[in-house]
Design a protein around this motif. Structure first.
Motif, PDB file in Angstrom:
ATOM      1  N   VAL A 176       0.837  -1.197   0.000  1.00  0.00           N
ATOM      2  CA  VAL A 176       0.000   0.000   0.000  1.00  0.00           C
ATOM      3  C   VAL A 176       0.876   1.252   0.000  1.00  0.00           C
ATOM      4  O   VAL A 176       1.818   1.360   0.789  1.00  0.00           O
ATOM      5  N   TYR A 177       0.556   2.162  -0.904  1.00  0.00           N
ATOM      6  CA  TYR A 177       1.235   3.451  -0.971  1.00  0.00           C
ATOM      7  C   TYR A 177       0.201   4.564  -0.825  1.00  0.00           C
ATOM      8  O   TYR A 177      -0.915   4.450  -1.336  1.00  0.00           O
ATOM      9  N   CYS A 178       0.593   5.630  -0.138  1.00  0.00           N
ATOM     10  CA  CYS A 178      -0.273   6.805  -0.004  1.00  0.00           C
ATOM     11  C   CYS A 178       0.508   8.019  -0.477  1.00  0.00           C
ATOM     12  O   CYS A 178       1.558   8.346   0.093  1.00  0.00           O
ATOM     13  N   ASN A 179       0.002   8.651  -1.526  1.00  0.00           N
ATOM     14  CA  ASN A 179       0.686   9.795  -2.146  1.00  0.00           C
ATOM     15  C   ASN A 179       2.135   9.464  -2.465  1.00  0.00           C
ATOM     16  O   ASN A 179       3.045  10.266  -2.244  1.00  0.00           O
ATOM     17  N   GLY A 180       2.335   8.246  -2.953  1.00  0.00           N
ATOM     18  CA  GLY A 180       3.660   7.825  -3.381  1.00  0.00           C
ATOM     19  C   GLY A 180       4.569   7.328  -2.277  1.00  0.00           C
ATOM     20  O   GLY A 180       5.699   6.907  -2.546  1.00  0.00           O
TER      21      GLY A 180
END
Length: 228
Positions: A176-180
């Motif tokens: 999982v990535y959030c804003n890269g």
């Protein structure tokens, strides 16, 4: 705005728990309009890989125990593992997901796949099972059947998987990535997901506040005493 990239497979129990914790945390923080989740498929057992028997594997059973607490907290009545031997391949399920996406049922299809495997203990690698679920979602099962037989979505699925591998280099699912930025998930609880989201929101706000100042310092401009 939070852009979350979620790399997963339907037969991964950690993926389902992380997905549910994430969705519940988003609702609790009232971030529904601020978060965009993009799903990225990654088959754990592609056609060239031997299928496994998770039901008879005591090592996997013991590892899955880490999910008991978050499952209870999230009200997930999961079978860990489901009594489906061997563990299903998910290529057809993901191709059907692409079909569902074309008919505005993509998110609903994802939820149904997890539920079918981990709650109902259905073989989601079986085409007939997929078609039955498609009917329940008011999708055209006959057209979906033809699409699967023709491999109408196979090339697109393989391209999406290749893109996910290149961009995120996942060593496991979920990734999982959030804003890269990589989101490290340890215990899969809603509390953990709430903390991760609140931290991401704070970082996003800090970046937004810093951006105008950075923009003012770059490029040619005219000041009150003349042009630079």
């Amino acid at each position: 705005m939070l852009n979350i990239d979620f790399v997963s497979d339907y037969v991964c129990p950690y993926c389902l728990v992380a997905k549910e914790a994430l969705e519940q945390a988003i609702i609790e923080l009232q971030l529904q309009r601020e978060v965009k989740i993009t799903s990225h498929p990654l088959e754990l057992t592609p056609p060239d890989k031997e299928q496994v028997d998770t039901w008879s594997d005591p090592v996997r059973r013991e590892k899955y125990r880490v999910l008991e607490v978050p499952c209870e907290e999230l009200n997930l009545n999961m079978k860990l593992p489901p009594h489906v031997v061997p563990r299903p391949r998910t290529r057809l399920a993901f191709e059907a997901w692409l079909y569902a996406c074309d008919h505005d049922r993509g998110s609903l299809w994802n939820s149904c796949m997890y539920h079918a495997y981990f709650m109902d203990e259905l073989d989601i690698g079986d085409k007939d099972v997929l078609l039955h679920i498609a009917k329940s979602l008011l999708l055209d099962a006959d057209d979906l059947s033809r699409a699967l037989d023709e491999g109408r979505y196979t090339e697109k699925l393989l391209a999406l998987e290749a893109e996910a591998k290149e961009k995120f280099q996942p060593r496991h699912v979920p990734t999982v990535y959030c804003n890269g930025k990589y989101m490290k998930i340890k215990d899969y609880t809603k509390e953990e997901m709430l903390a991760l989201l609140m931290n991401a929101v704070q970082e996003a706000k800090a970046q937004e506040q810093a951006q105008p100042e950075a923009d003012m310092e770059t490029g040619m401009s005219c000041g009150i005493d003349g042009c630079n």
